[in-house]
Design a protein around this motif. Structure first.
Motif, PDB file in Angstrom:
ATOM      1  N   GLU A 612       0.818  -1.220   0.000  1.00 23.05           N
ATOM      2  CA  GLU A 612       0.000   0.000   0.000  1.00 23.05           C
ATOM      3  C   GLU A 612       0.853   1.273   0.000  1.00 23.05           C
ATOM      4  OE1 GLU A 612       0.855  -1.100   4.261  1.00 23.05           O
ATOM      5  OE2 GLU A 612       0.300  -2.172   2.440  1.00 23.05           O
ATOM      6  N   ASP A 613       2.145   1.143   0.296  1.00 16.90           N
ATOM      7  CA  ASP A 613       3.032   2.307   0.311  1.00 16.90           C
ATOM      8  C   ASP A 613       3.777   2.370  -1.021  1.00 16.90           C
ATOM      9  OD1 ASP A 613       4.977   4.246   0.682  1.00 16.90           O
ATOM     10  OD2 ASP A 613       5.527   3.582   2.693  1.00 16.90           O
ATOM     11  N   LEU A 614       3.372   3.278  -1.897  1.00 18.93           N
ATOM     12  CA  LEU A 614       3.950   3.351  -3.234  1.00 18.93           C
ATOM     13  C   LEU A 614       5.429   3.713  -3.214  1.00 18.93           C
ATOM     14  CD1 LEU A 614       1.072   5.143  -5.200  1.00 18.93           C
ATOM     15  CD2 LEU A 614       1.515   2.694  -4.928  1.00 18.93           C
ATOM     16  N   ASN A 615       5.913   4.300  -2.121  1.00 21.59           N
ATOM     17  CA  ASN A 615       7.333   4.649  -2.033  1.00 21.59           C
ATOM     18  C   ASN A 615       8.231   3.420  -1.953  1.00 21.59           C
ATOM     19  OD1 ASN A 615       7.016   7.510  -2.000  1.00 21.59           O
ATOM     20  ND2 ASN A 615       6.340   7.386   0.123  1.00 21.59           N
ATOM     21  N   THR A 616       7.677   2.276  -1.612  1.00 24.31           N
ATOM     22  CA  THR A 616       8.509   1.075  -1.429  1.00 24.31           C
ATOM     23  C   THR A 616       8.848   0.379  -2.741  1.00 24.31           C
ATOM     24  OG1 THR A 616       6.571  -0.367  -1.146  1.00 24.31           O
ATOM     25  CG2 THR A 616       7.487   0.673   0.843  1.00 24.31           C
ATOM     26  N   TYR A 617       8.167   0.708  -3.830  1.00 24.72           N
ATOM     27  CA  TYR A 617       8.279  -0.098  -5.044  1.00 24.72           C
ATOM     28  C   TYR A 617       9.611   0.068  -5.783  1.00 24.72           C
ATOM     29  CZ  TYR A 617       3.538  -1.848  -4.725  1.00 24.72           C
ATOM     30  OH  TYR A 617       2.405  -2.515  -4.319  1.00 24.72           O
ATOM     31  N   ARG A 646       5.192   3.140   5.412  1.00 24.02           N
ATOM     32  CA  ARG A 646       3.886   3.312   6.043  1.00 24.02           C
ATOM     33  C   ARG A 646       3.119   1.995   6.011  1.00 24.02           C
ATOM     34  NH1 ARG A 646       2.591   8.697   6.564  1.00 24.02           N
ATOM     35  NH2 ARG A 646       3.729  10.180   5.253  1.00 24.02           N
ATOM     36  N   SER A 647       2.196   1.836   6.964  1.00 23.33           N
ATOM     37  CA  SER A 647       1.327   0.664   6.964  1.00 23.33           C
ATOM     38  C   SER A 647       0.084   0.970   7.782  1.00 23.33           C
ATOM     39  CB  SER A 647       2.059  -0.562   7.550  1.00 23.33           C
ATOM     40  OG  SER A 647       2.188  -0.431   8.957  1.00 23.33           O
ATOM     41  N   ASP A 648      -0.812   0.011   7.848  1.00 25.07           N
ATOM     42  CA  ASP A 648      -2.036   0.186   8.633  1.00 25.07           C
ATOM     43  C   ASP A 648      -1.747   0.235  10.126  1.00 25.07           C
ATOM     44  OD1 ASP A 648      -3.521   0.191   6.329  1.00 25.07           O
ATOM     45  OD2 ASP A 648      -3.982  -1.957   6.418  1.00 25.07           O
ATOM     46  N   ASP A 649      -0.529  -0.158  10.522  1.00 25.65           N
ATOM     47  CA  ASP A 649      -0.194  -0.213  11.944  1.00 25.65           C
ATOM     48  C   ASP A 649       0.458   1.070  12.454  1.00 25.65           C
ATOM     49  OD1 ASP A 649      -1.084  -2.871  12.160  1.00 25.65           O
ATOM     50  OD2 ASP A 649       0.815  -3.612  11.367  1.00 25.65           O
ATOM     51  N   ILE A 684      12.453  -2.520  14.348  1.00 25.57           N
ATOM     52  CA  ILE A 684      11.349  -3.401  14.720  1.00 25.57           C
ATOM     53  C   ILE A 684      10.037  -2.700  14.366  1.00 25.57           C
ATOM     54  CG2 ILE A 684      10.255  -4.711  16.558  1.00 25.57           C
ATOM     55  CD1 ILE A 684      12.913  -4.620  18.072  1.00 25.57           C
ATOM     56  N   ARG A 685       9.182  -3.401  13.702  1.00 21.53           N
ATOM     57  CA  ARG A 685       7.912  -2.865  13.194  1.00 21.53           C
ATOM     58  C   ARG A 685       6.937  -2.563  14.334  1.00 21.53           C
ATOM     59  NH1 ARG A 685       4.709  -6.050   8.388  1.00 21.53           N
ATOM     60  NH2 ARG A 685       2.974  -4.577   8.063  1.00 21.53           N
ATOM     61  N   PRO A 686       6.165  -1.494  14.207  1.00 22.23           N
ATOM     62  CA  PRO A 686       5.135  -1.243  15.216  1.00 22.23           C
ATOM     63  C   PRO A 686       4.027  -2.285  15.150  1.00 22.23           C
ATOM     64  CG  PRO A 686       4.981   0.358  13.422  1.00 22.23           C
ATOM     65  CD  PRO A 686       6.236  -0.418  13.204  1.00 22.23           C
ATOM     66  N   ALA A 687       3.388  -2.495  16.305  1.00 23.75           N
ATOM     67  CA  ALA A 687       2.277  -3.453  16.433  1.00 23.75           C
ATOM     68  C   ALA A 687       2.702  -4.866  16.056  1.00 23.75           C
ATOM     69  CB  ALA A 687       1.081  -3.012  15.595  1.00 23.75           C
ATOM     70  N   SER A 688       3.937  -5.218  16.402  1.00 22.98           N
ATOM     71  CA  SER A 688       4.448  -6.540  16.034  1.00 22.98           C
ATOM     72  C   SER A 688       4.857  -7.332  17.265  1.00 22.98           C
ATOM     73  CB  SER A 688       5.655  -6.409  15.101  1.00 22.98           C
ATOM     74  OG  SER A 688       6.763  -5.834  15.767  1.00 22.98           O
ATOM     75  N   VAL A 689       4.839  -8.656  17.099  1.00 25.19           N
ATOM     76  CA  VAL A 689       5.319  -9.582  18.124  1.00 25.19           C
ATOM     77  C   VAL A 689       6.392 -10.444  17.492  1.00 25.19           C
ATOM     78  CG1 VAL A 689       4.723 -11.432  19.714  1.00 25.19           C
ATOM     79  CG2 VAL A 689       3.065  -9.613  19.258  1.00 25.19           C
ATOM     80  N   THR A 690       7.615 -10.338  17.990  1.00 23.63           N
ATOM     81  CA  THR A 690       8.748 -11.066  17.426  1.00 23.63           C
ATOM     82  C   THR A 690       9.241 -12.074  18.450  1.00 23.63           C
ATOM     83  OG1 THR A 690       9.375  -9.086  16.179  1.00 23.63           O
ATOM     84  CG2 THR A 690      11.026 -10.849  16.371  1.00 23.63           C
ATOM     85  N   VAL A 691       9.242 -13.341  18.078  1.00 22.67           N
ATOM     86  CA  VAL A 691       9.655 -14.388  19.006  1.00 22.67           C
ATOM     87  C   VAL A 691      11.160 -14.604  18.906  1.00 22.67           C
ATOM     88  CG1 VAL A 691       9.053 -16.181  17.306  1.00 22.67           C
ATOM     89  CG2 VAL A 691       9.305 -16.786  19.727  1.00 22.67           C
ATOM     90  N   VAL A 692      11.831 -14.588  20.058  1.00 22.49           N
ATOM     91  CA  VAL A 692      13.281 -14.788  20.125  1.00 22.49           C
ATOM     92  C   VAL A 692      13.587 -15.725  21.286  1.00 22.49           C
ATOM     93  CG1 VAL A 692      13.773 -12.514  19.146  1.00 22.49           C
ATOM     94  CG2 VAL A 692      13.662 -12.795  21.635  1.00 22.49           C
ATOM     95  N   ASN A 693      14.867 -16.111  21.386  1.00 26.39           N
ATOM     96  CA  ASN A 693      15.286 -16.961  22.512  1.00 26.39           C
ATOM     97  C   ASN A 693      16.735 -16.633  22.868  1.00 26.39           C
ATOM     98  OD1 ASN A 693      15.965 -18.928  24.357  1.00 26.39           O
ATOM     99  ND2 ASN A 693      14.816 -20.550  23.322  1.00 26.39           N
ATOM    100  N   PRO A 694      16.951 -15.743  23.836  1.00 21.64           N
ATOM    101  CA  PRO A 694      18.307 -15.351  24.211  1.00 21.64           C
ATOM    102  C   PRO A 694      19.122 -16.461  24.858  1.00 21.64           C
ATOM    103  CG  PRO A 694      16.666 -13.751  24.980  1.00 21.64           C
ATOM    104  CD  PRO A 694      15.930 -14.971  24.538  1.00 21.64           C
ATOM    105  N   GLU A 695      18.474 -17.547  25.273  1.00 23.61           N
ATOM    106  CA  GLU A 695      19.198 -18.626  25.936  1.00 23.61           C
ATOM    107  C   GLU A 695      19.846 -19.608  24.967  1.00 23.61           C
ATOM    108  OE1 GLU A 695      16.874 -20.631  28.861  1.00 23.61           O
ATOM    109  OE2 GLU A 695      16.417 -18.799  29.996  1.00 23.61           O
ATOM    110  N   LEU A 696      19.480 -19.527  23.685  1.00 22.64           N
ATOM    111  CA  LEU A 696      20.017 -20.489  22.722  1.00 22.64           C
ATOM    112  C   LEU A 696      21.512 -20.295  22.521  1.00 22.64           C
ATOM    113  CD1 LEU A 696      17.326 -20.572  19.875  1.00 22.64           C
ATOM    114  CD2 LEU A 696      17.802 -22.361  21.557  1.00 22.64           C
TER     115      LEU A 696
END
Length: 758
Positions: A612-617, A646-649, A684-696
């Motif tokens: 939806e963001d024409l600047n990205t193309y 830009r995005s919906d978030d 990091i994107r807004p309205a996002s959930v990123t799964v990580v594991n610092p113990e690995l």
């Protein structure tokens, strides 16, 4: 290939018979057959001119295929790409009063004008928005006498080279992407592209991985179902069209509807093959011996000790060409002078916790002990007189394994199995681009011209299947340089021979993004560049980029890529980048599984995630790593310019820096920053959930212990996180659901830490 000189003139020696009329048609269930001819003024116009038969079909919902045939008498010995096909989703209506035929497949329509001399094909979405189509003079048969086969003295019987020509319309501001791993501009408008695998390096118009599939910014894609040479003039001959030509008497293409770019890839990969999955250990750092360097067991052990001493995690060691004796590639045997106890040495490497990869190719040099056996048993591509096809490029007296011969496949596979029994876990399937087309014969009589690109598919398939049969589903893994449509089923692919420059690093990214828009979800580059020796600044910047690629391999030509050669500060940068990638393993596994399901790559061109963001193309110097992380590699010692989409978030928060959570970025803005070698723009994107594991400590570690969910901003909807089994990457161990209302995680029997980063 260009046949015209401007709008009105043809090149000397070229004749094009344009189709302008539907002479007749037949509808049978979900198939439409049309007979096309030139403008018809009277019955005499049916004489002394060609026709083209058009067949319209739909292999799956949202995809419509058109096959155009001039002469149907050609012998078809193949090969053919595997196409997934079903029925029951298409309908046809022919309104004889309005002279319009409408073919519908789900949300995609094809309207064909059947009025006399007004032939037109118009592909539309369900709202009747035109996507593409054939307008005036856009379907034709080309007779070209600029060819060695043409002899003027033959008079009226003179043979001209024939081409099928299909020109598809482009709209205002429409942009074209894909066509395999191409290292030039990401936007293909204005380019001439030949789908023909070549070993050309990354700084040329040639490509190792040619895929006759392009994606349009208008919400559709086009796949040309032809394994031979396909030539595309992308707004370069006609400024309102993509002109597609193939030598011979027929062409078939499929229009693949979106409406979003991700939908296009989902439908395209369902048509040509779901991307394969890879074992979790492959996300580790790979180290190679490099290409022409001198090495033995002592050299390799010294490198491995150096990584351990510096605390740099290393998961895979790769032996490049000279693990075999010179002139004997391939004989699949370790050079006993350099590795007198190869089996024992591989066992010692295994004790260090390493996986083993070795370099191979589909060729056998004359000095190889396997040459006489392959010759005697007919395992090589032959000349038409029955002799073995050979040349001296690459290896002296080199022969090419004929993978159309089942016995040759078994023979080749048996040597791979022997190496796997010794402890080899993966094979780098190099080459397979220089495949002869003239004066040769295959075991199954396949067309040599059609086999040129297709050969890479056979090669990778036999190696991948051999690995998978022994290691198990999702555990097979290649490092392949060449490919063809459907090759996404046999991962991974890397970017080939690049120079050790910032410019080559940038062109490598463009190549990877183009491939990712062609159905491939995994990709890697030679960290540091292949040709030359990188200066320390370039080494560190490529390390940052390479460890935010799906696969990460240190590899060069005549110089090693161990970091301390370039300075201990390089070791520090590498160590931190590897640890960050390991931390991201749950996120990578999740996105790989989603890519396997729907064809969405892990490394994504910006418009793929933000259509939806024409600047990205037009942006080709940054990418999304999965849906949540924006990566802008630094193609300079310090300065970098990047765009925040830009995005919906946008109302849910701001983009934030991975390294400094107090540093925020406004959507829709360009930024220029200066970065030391400890950081780069990783947002990091807004309205996002990123799964990580610092113990690995390694990617294949405990998947459930130590999980964190990084939440940025306010969630606008319930977010699902899949915890993938690192031992079986197509299996989900846990489903976590994060509520937008209270941020609580729903998951029975498992506690998860939520970290709010913005």
């Amino acid at each position: 290939m260009r046949f015209t000189d401007g709008m009105w003139h043809l090149k000397e020696g070229v004749r094009i018979e344009w189709m302008s009329n539907v002479e007749r048609l037949r509808i049978e269930q979900e198939t439409v057959d049309l007979l096309l001819n030139k403008v018809q003024r009277h019955r005499g116009d049916t004489l002394n001119s060609p026709t083209i038969s058009a067949k319209v079909t739909s292999p799956s919902e949202g995809i419509i295929g058109v096959k155009l045939v001039h002469w149907a008498g050609e012998i078809d010995n193949g090969p053919h790409y595997d196409i997934s096909s079903s029925t029951g989703h298409a309908s046809v209506v022919h309104d004889k009063e309005t002279n319009k035929l409408t073919y519908t497949s789900g949300p995609l329509n094809l309207a064909i004008t059947t009025s006399p001399n007004e032939l037109a094909f118009t592909f539309q979405d369900s709202s009747s928005k035109k996507l593409t189509g054939h307008s005036w003079r856009s379907i034709g048969y080309v007779a070209d006498q600029r060819s060695p086969i043409y002899t003027h003295d033959d008079g009226m019987y003179a043979t001209k080279q024939g081409y099928m020509l299909s020109e598809l319309d482009l709209s205002v501001s429409e942009k074209i992407y894909g066509l395999g791993e191409r290292f030039g501009p990401l936007v293909k408008n204005g380019q001439t592209v030949d789908i023909w695998n070549e070993d050309g390096g990354t700084s040329s118009e040639l490509a190792y991985k040619n895929i006759p599939f392009y994606m349009s910014s208008r919400g559709y894609g086009v796949f040309v179902n032809h394994p031979g040479k396909v030539s595309l003039e992308v707004q370069s001959e006609r400024t309102t069209r993509v002109n597609i030509s193939v030598p011979g008497e027929e062409i078939e293409y499929f229009v693949v509807y979106g409406p979003t770019p991700k939908d296009v890839l989902r439908r395209y990969t369902a048509l040509t093959g779901q991307p394969g999955l890879v074992p979790t250990w492959s996300y580790n750092l790979w180290l190679t011996t490099s290409f022409t360097t001198n090495y033995d067991e002592e050299t390799v052990s010294g490198f491995l000790d150096g990584f351990e001493e510096r605390g740099i995690p290393l998961g895979v060691f790769h032996f490049d060409c000279f693990w075999m004796k010179s002139y004997q590639w391939c004989d699949f045997k370790f050079d006993e002078e350099m590795f007198p106890d190869a089996g024992g040495y591989l066992a010692r490497l295994k004790e260090r916790g390493l996986k083993i990869s070795v370099w191979i190719n589909p060729y056998v040099g004359q000095a190889s002990p396997l040459f006489e056996e392959g010759k005697a048993k007919g395992f090589f591509i032959k000349r038409v007189d029955g002799s073995v096809w050979q040349w001296d490029l690459w290896q002296a007296g080199m022969a090419v394994v004929d993978f159309t011969n089942p016995a040759a496949c078994d023979w080749y596979s048996s040597h791979l199995k022997r190496l796997m029994d010794m402890g080899v876990d993966s094979f780098k399937t190099d080459f397979a681009e220089r495949i002869p087309v003239k004066g040769v014969k295959y075991h199954d009589n396949s067309s040599p011209e059609r086999m040129h690109n297709y050969y890479a598919l056979l090669y990778n398939r036999i190696v991948y299947n051999t690995l998978s049969e022994k290691a198990g589903p999702t555990q097979g893994l290649l490092f392949a340089r060449s490919t063809a449509p459907g090759g996404q089923k046999y991962p991974v692919h890397w970017g080939g021979d690049c120079e050790s420059t910032f410019e080559a690093m940038a062109e490598s990214l463009r190549g990877g993004l183009s491939l990712s828009l062609s159905g491939y979800i995994f990709w890697a580059s030679d960290i540091g560049g292949f040709e030359g020796t990188p200066p320390p600044a370039l080494y560190k910047r490529w390390v940052q980029f390479g460890l935010l690629s799906t696969h990460s391999r240190l590899h060069g030509s005549s110089s090693f890529r161990v970091p301390w050669i370039y300075g201990e500060d390089c070791s520090a940068v590498l160590r931190e980048c590897v640890k960050r990638k390991i931390l991201l393993t749950p996120y990578i596994l999740q996105e790989a599984l989603r890519g396997h399901r729907d064809g969405t790559p892990l490394m994504r061109a910006m418009f793929l995630e933000f259509p939806e963001d024409l600047n990205t193309y037009a942006v080709d110097t940054q990418y999304m790593f999965g849906p949540n992380l924006l990566v802008a590699p630094v193609f300079d010692k310090e300065e970098v310019t990047f765009y925040v989409p830009r995005s919906d978030d946008d109302r849910a928060g701001k983009w934030i820096s991975w390294f400094d959570h107090n540093k925020t970025y406004e959507p829709g803005q360009w930024y220029t920053e200066t970065h030391g070698f400890e950081t780069l723009p990783l947002l990091i994107r807004p309205a996002s959930v990123t799964v990580v594991n610092p113990e690995l400590k390694v990617p294949e570690g405990d998947a459930l212990s130590g999980i964190q969910l990084l939440v940025n901003g306010t969630l606008r909807r319930e977010t699902t996180v899949e915890i993938v089994n690192p031992g079986q990457t197509d299996e989900v161990l846990k489903m976590l659901r994060v509520s937008p209302a209270d941020g609580k995680v729903q998951c029975e029997g498992h506690s998860v830490e939520i970290v709010y980063v913005g």
